[in-house]
Design an enzyme around this catalytic site. Sequence first.
Site, PDB file in Angstrom:
ATOM      1  N   SER A 263       2.951   5.369  -1.516  1.00  0.00           N
ATOM      2  CA  SER A 263       2.066   5.602  -0.209  1.00  0.00           C
ATOM      3  C   SER A 263       0.825   4.171   0.031  1.00  0.00           C
ATOM      4  O   SER A 263       0.796   3.805  -0.126  1.00  0.00           O
ATOM      5  CB  SER A 263       1.713   7.026  -0.390  1.00  0.00           C
ATOM      6  OG  SER A 263       0.332   6.174  -1.064  1.00  0.00           O
ATOM      7  N   LYS A 264       0.782   4.669   1.530  1.00  0.00           N
ATOM      8  CA  LYS A 264      -0.158   3.574   1.708  1.00  0.00           C
ATOM      9  C   LYS A 264      -2.033   3.532   1.024  1.00  0.00           C
ATOM     10  O   LYS A 264      -2.591   2.875   0.510  1.00  0.00           O
ATOM     11  CB  LYS A 264      -0.653   4.038   2.923  1.00  0.00           C
ATOM     12  CG  LYS A 264      -1.657   3.016   3.646  1.00  0.00           C
ATOM     13  CD  LYS A 264      -1.969   3.464   5.414  1.00  0.00           C
ATOM     14  CE  LYS A 264      -3.803   2.658   6.470  1.00  0.00           C
ATOM     15  NZ  LYS A 264      -4.300   3.822   7.103  1.00  0.00           N
ATOM     16  N   ARG A 265      -1.612   5.270   0.449  1.00  0.00           N
ATOM     17  CA  ARG A 265      -3.119   5.240  -0.123  1.00  0.00           C
ATOM     18  C   ARG A 265      -3.432   3.892  -1.986  1.00  0.00           C
ATOM     19  O   ARG A 265      -4.429   3.887  -2.592  1.00  0.00           O
ATOM     20  CB  ARG A 265      -3.642   6.731  -0.027  1.00  0.00           C
ATOM     21  CG  ARG A 265      -4.096   7.144   0.090  1.00  0.00           C
ATOM     22  CD  ARG A 265      -5.573   8.271   0.376  1.00  0.00           C
ATOM     23  NE  ARG A 265      -4.935   9.650   0.758  1.00  0.00           N
ATOM     24  CZ  ARG A 265      -4.747  10.189  -0.561  1.00  0.00           C
ATOM     25  NH1 ARG A 265      -5.112   9.769  -1.648  1.00  0.00           N
ATOM     26  NH2 ARG A 265      -3.708  11.132  -0.621  1.00  0.00           N
ATOM     27  N   GLY A 267      -1.886   2.008  -2.179  1.00  0.00           N
ATOM     28  CA  GLY A 267      -1.664   0.380  -1.864  1.00  0.00           C
ATOM     29  C   GLY A 267      -3.406   0.090  -1.716  1.00  0.00           C
ATOM     30  O   GLY A 267      -4.066  -1.255  -2.420  1.00  0.00           O
ATOM     31  N   GLU A 268      -4.188   0.412  -0.972  1.00  0.00           N
ATOM     32  CA  GLU A 268      -5.421   0.364  -1.362  1.00  0.00           C
ATOM     33  C   GLU A 268      -6.178   1.294  -2.475  1.00  0.00           C
ATOM     34  O   GLU A 268      -7.390   0.228  -2.839  1.00  0.00           O
ATOM     35  CB  GLU A 268      -6.067   1.809   0.345  1.00  0.00           C
ATOM     36  CG  GLU A 268      -6.182   1.381   1.142  1.00  0.00           C
ATOM     37  CD  GLU A 268      -5.700   2.692   1.976  1.00  0.00           C
ATOM     38  OE1 GLU A 268      -6.129   3.434   1.758  1.00  0.00           O
ATOM     39  OE2 GLU A 268      -5.837   2.425   3.388  1.00  0.00           O
TER      40      GLU A 268
END
Length: 506
Positions: A263-265, A267-268
């Site tokens: 998920s995008k999270r 990556g963050e």
Amino acid sequence: MEIPVRVRFAPSPTGPLHIGGVRTALYNYLFARKYRGTMILRIEDTDRNRFVPGAEKYIIESLRWCGIQIDEGVEEGGPAGPYRQSERRDIYREHVMRLVETDWAYYAFDTPEELEDKRQEAAAAGKDIFQYGVCTRGNMCNSLTLPSEEVKRRIQSGIPFVIRFKMPENEEIRFSDIIRGEIRVLSDALDDKVLFKSDGMPTYHLANVVDDHLMHISHVIRGEEWLPSLPLHVMLYRAFGWDPPRFAHLPLLLKPTGKGKLSKRDGEKMGFPVFPLEWKGTDGSVAAGYRESGYYPGAFVNMLALLGWNPGDEKELLDMDEMVDRFSLERVGKAGARFDPEKARWFNHQYLVRKSPETLAGEFQPLLEEKGIQTDFDRLIRIVDMVKDRVDFVHELWRETWFFFLPPQEYDVKMVKKRWKAETPGILTRLGEILAKAEPFKASVLEVEVKNFLEKEHLGTGQVMNPLRLALVGTMAGPGLFDICEMLGYEEVMKRIEQACRTIST
Ligand code: GLU
């Protein structure tokens, strides 16, 4: 006769394209090129609530950066256009009416509140979920339960309605997926999905199937998350009396831990991009992109291709042509593919070290210019060649080379403590006299001269080399010391020795 290969990438412009989506596009592209087929880009923008301005442009730019060429699409046009679903409303309306006429679909007037009540009722009765389908449609407000006059009246007076698919009762739906094999589903387990919404727009299912047929798509290659929709799609083909295309559902991209969808999270949290290009949200947020992080598109695409596809041998570095040549859906696995950010860097490193020093110097030069540093290009080529093995990205070259352009501003305190002794300035001054005589001022000559100096003065290598490195670089980092000396030249080496002796106090 074999039917011509026509594949499509069909993203919804609801935000930036996740790397999972890029991989789907890539596999479609490899497949299209391999079989000399056609690659289509269709924008599925019928969900107006989730529409994000700029997303379509972002998708197109991302594919272009990756080297994924579109043959027919929103910008290219083509015989099966328009390629943006919002421009095809009449087509969907006409098609859904065909299903109503043939009794494969029906009008439903249930209000959102009524549907919510049914859901609550089902929950209270301990049922999993309320399913609008075979078992319940007879108790709902629709054209199957209302008299036809009333249905007509409602439609004519503008009362909102949706059109639902009438899933047949008690039927085994069978189909096959190139990656997953044979699949069987009982129709009773499926609900009567909405095909056409009250806003006059089709749902994904209707638009997707109608377009795949009208665009003569031969193979639908898409993410695994669409597999649950496949039985309905298969039934829609049957309802229309069309031959379905072949299907291939690609495995998920998993988190670096191997557990759950990437998920995008993730990556963050872990500091790696999950988008091909940087994305600036309307709320001012910025999500990192591979392009802006310094990845080469070739490395990025190569890394992505191998997440789920196994070319069948040890060779990992493949350019687009080689991938096209080897690609086959049969070698795409069922199991989710774990995304490894370290491996992504590794790929970029491999692509970087294979570039000529001239090319790398050319890529590095603008970064130096930004910092106000002018340098001779031939010198830059030699510097880059010396350190390229130590970096994964062009921008990291600065970390490895700054001392070729600027004297150290400070000296590593720990190292000074350890390596800079009271006698060091004296040793370095005498070393300076030796260096003055080195002719030519080249690494190989310097090496011999310094060795002789060590012997004559009965000094250990560390006593001279470590403080010299500190004087030239400020830390213990960097490539071979004699190479650094040669590259800096006699004058600069002496300047730095003097500066260090002046500044460092023991
Ligand atoms: N619009 C869908 C998506 O956003 C397309 C799924 C498909 O390829 O059928 O992924």
